[in-house]
Write an enzyme that holds these catalytic residues in place. Structure first.
Site, short mmCIF file in Angstrom:
data_model
loop_
_atom_site.label_atom_id
_atom_site.label_comp_id
_atom_site.label_asym_id
_atom_site.label_seq_id
_atom_site.Cartn_x
_atom_site.Cartn_y
_atom_site.Cartn_z
N MET A 112 -7.69 -47.70 41.34
CA MET A 112 -8.40 -48.26 42.35
C MET A 112 -7.48 -49.74 42.92
SD MET A 112 -12.37 -47.19 42.33
CE MET A 112 -12.92 -48.57 41.13
N GLY A 113 -6.46 -49.86 42.16
CA GLY A 113 -5.55 -51.00 42.79
C GLY A 113 -5.89 -52.08 42.24
N ASN A 114 -5.59 -53.40 42.50
CA ASN A 114 -5.75 -54.60 41.98
C ASN A 114 -4.99 -54.32 40.37
OD1 ASN A 114 -7.83 -56.83 40.32
ND2 ASN A 114 -6.58 -57.53 42.02
N LEU A 115 -3.94 -54.13 40.32
CA LEU A 115 -3.15 -53.65 39.31
C LEU A 115 -2.76 -54.65 38.08
CD1 LEU A 115 -0.75 -51.14 40.85
CD2 LEU A 115 -3.06 -50.74 39.98
N GLY A 134 -2.64 -53.56 32.27
CA GLY A 134 -3.28 -52.15 31.64
C GLY A 134 -2.68 -51.14 32.44
N HIS A 135 -2.95 -51.03 33.73
CA HIS A 135 -2.32 -50.18 34.74
C HIS A 135 -1.06 -50.10 34.49
CE1 HIS A 135 -5.85 -51.65 37.36
NE2 HIS A 135 -6.06 -50.47 37.27
N ASP A 146 -11.48 -46.80 29.91
CA ASP A 146 -12.85 -46.16 30.30
C ASP A 146 -12.73 -44.68 29.58
OD1 ASP A 146 -13.44 -47.65 32.81
OD2 ASP A 146 -11.32 -47.63 33.27
N SER A 181 -10.04 -55.07 36.29
CA SER A 181 -10.12 -55.75 37.50
C SER A 181 -11.27 -56.43 37.73
CB SER A 181 -9.89 -54.67 38.66
OG SER A 181 -8.65 -54.04 38.50
N ARG A 182 -12.34 -56.07 37.30
CA ARG A 182 -13.49 -56.82 37.20
C ARG A 182 -13.79 -58.17 36.40
NH1 ARG A 182 -15.86 -51.37 37.66
NH2 ARG A 182 -16.73 -51.22 39.90
O1 PAF Z 1 -10.52 -45.61 36.71
C1 PAF Z 1 -10.33 -45.65 37.94
O2 PAF Z 1 -9.68 -46.59 38.31
C2 PAF Z 1 -11.21 -44.75 38.78
O3 PAF Z 1 -12.14 -44.41 38.29
C3 PAF Z 1 -10.08 -43.62 39.10
C4 PAF Z 1 -9.77 -42.49 38.16
C5 PAF Z 1 -9.04 -44.12 39.95
C6 PAF Z 1 -11.18 -42.87 40.27
O4 PAF Z 1 -11.49 -43.55 41.32
#
Ligand code: PAF
Length: 283
Positions: free
Chosen positions: A30-33, A36-37, A152, A188-189
């Site tokens: 969902m961006g705001n990398l 971790g991403h 997650d 991101s939060r």
């Molecule tokens: O983990 C996330 O960032 C979101 O839940 C995902 C998997 C991109 C789905 O919107």
């Protein structure tokens, strides 16, 4: 790095790669990398010929009182980070591309049971929103492998189940959570946390580690351990949602013979909902 905003643009590029028998790894975000991403993207880079990343803040997985509108959107910084990480294609669809009839009218993909426990109990409809958008993204990108973070963990287990149930020919890889030096799981939060809350936040991870230590030391009264952890979180200033010891593979309550476990926790600090989890192997 190529950018695609529409399904047709994305599909044209995927088709070319498929003809060349390129293996495609996909990282949905969902961006705001953050780091971790980027670890997921680097892993994708190492296992495939082509790396696709999507950035889509999915309205369908946010409840009516949740943070959809204020969720951080940092596309230009994200694009620069992805170029640096050597991604091949960034898919950034608008809501109308993903949900031409609107999120309410779209066909839904739901994993019963697993989607209703833990975070699903306090965020009704959240996981149906996740599995619906992820199924759509999988159909668009047609990846060989998709890389998710273990941060997650419930989402990861649910997506594995969806892929199995719907016979999707896709490998799912989970990558260990990346943490700040004080142990807080990157998210991101985290940027929502006020200074005092930021100082308290790492206690969630510390508490999960304490639970792990107790189980490794031989404690088997899981309900008592969970209760004590919830009380400790409340004393530290959290508004705890759950601390739960589960079987790692399917998040069922563990029986006496189960040895591979996961302890998961969720708690609110002010306006921010934090989640975390760790793996435990007991003999
Ligand atoms: O983990 C996330 O960032 C979101 O839940 C995902 C998997 C991109 C789905 O919107």
């Amino acid at each position: 790095m190529i950018s695609a905003r529409t399904a047709d643009d994305l599909r044209a590029r995927i088709r070319e790669w498929r003809v060349r028998e390129n293996r495609i790894a996909f990282v949905p975000t969902m961006g705001n990398l953050h780091a971790g991403h980027l670890r997921l993207v680097r892993h994708a880079r190492a296992i495939a010929d082509r790396v696709v990343v999507s950035i889509f803040v999915n309205p369908m997985q946010f409840g009516p009182t949740e943070d959809f509108t204020r969720y951080p959107r940092t596309l230009e910084a994200d694009r620069a980070a992805l170029m640096e990480a050597d991604a091949d294609l960034l898919f950034v669809p608008d809501v109308e591309v993903v949900y031409p009839r609107g999120p309410e009218q779209t066909t839904r993909v739901e994993v019963p049971g697993l989607g209703d426990i833990l975070c699903g109990a306090s965020r009704p409809g959240h996981f149906a929103g996740v599995t619906t958008v992820v199924a759509k993204l999988f159909n668009l990108v047609q990846p060989d492998t998709v890389v998710f973070g273990e941060k997650d963990y419930q989402q990861l287990v649910i997506i594995r189940r969806m892929v199995e149930d719907l016979n999707m020919p896709i490998g799912i890889e989970g990558i260990a959570t990346v943490r700040e030096p004080d142990g807080l799981a990157m998210s991101s939060r985290n940027r929502y946390l006020q200074a005092g809350e930021r100082a308290t936040a790492p206690h969630l991870y510390q508490l999960l580690c304490e639970v792990r230590n107790q189980l490794v030391a031989g404690e088997r009264n899981y309900a008592a351990v969970e209760r004590a952890a919830l009380e400790a979180l409340a004393r530290l200033g959290f508004e705890p949602d759950y601390v739960s010891i589960r079987r790692a593979a399917d998040l069922a309550s563990p029986g006496a013979a189960d040895q591979v476990l996961r302890v998961l926790g969720a708690a609110r600090l002010g306006a921010t909902r934090l989640i975390d989890n760790i793996g435990i192997s007991i003999a």
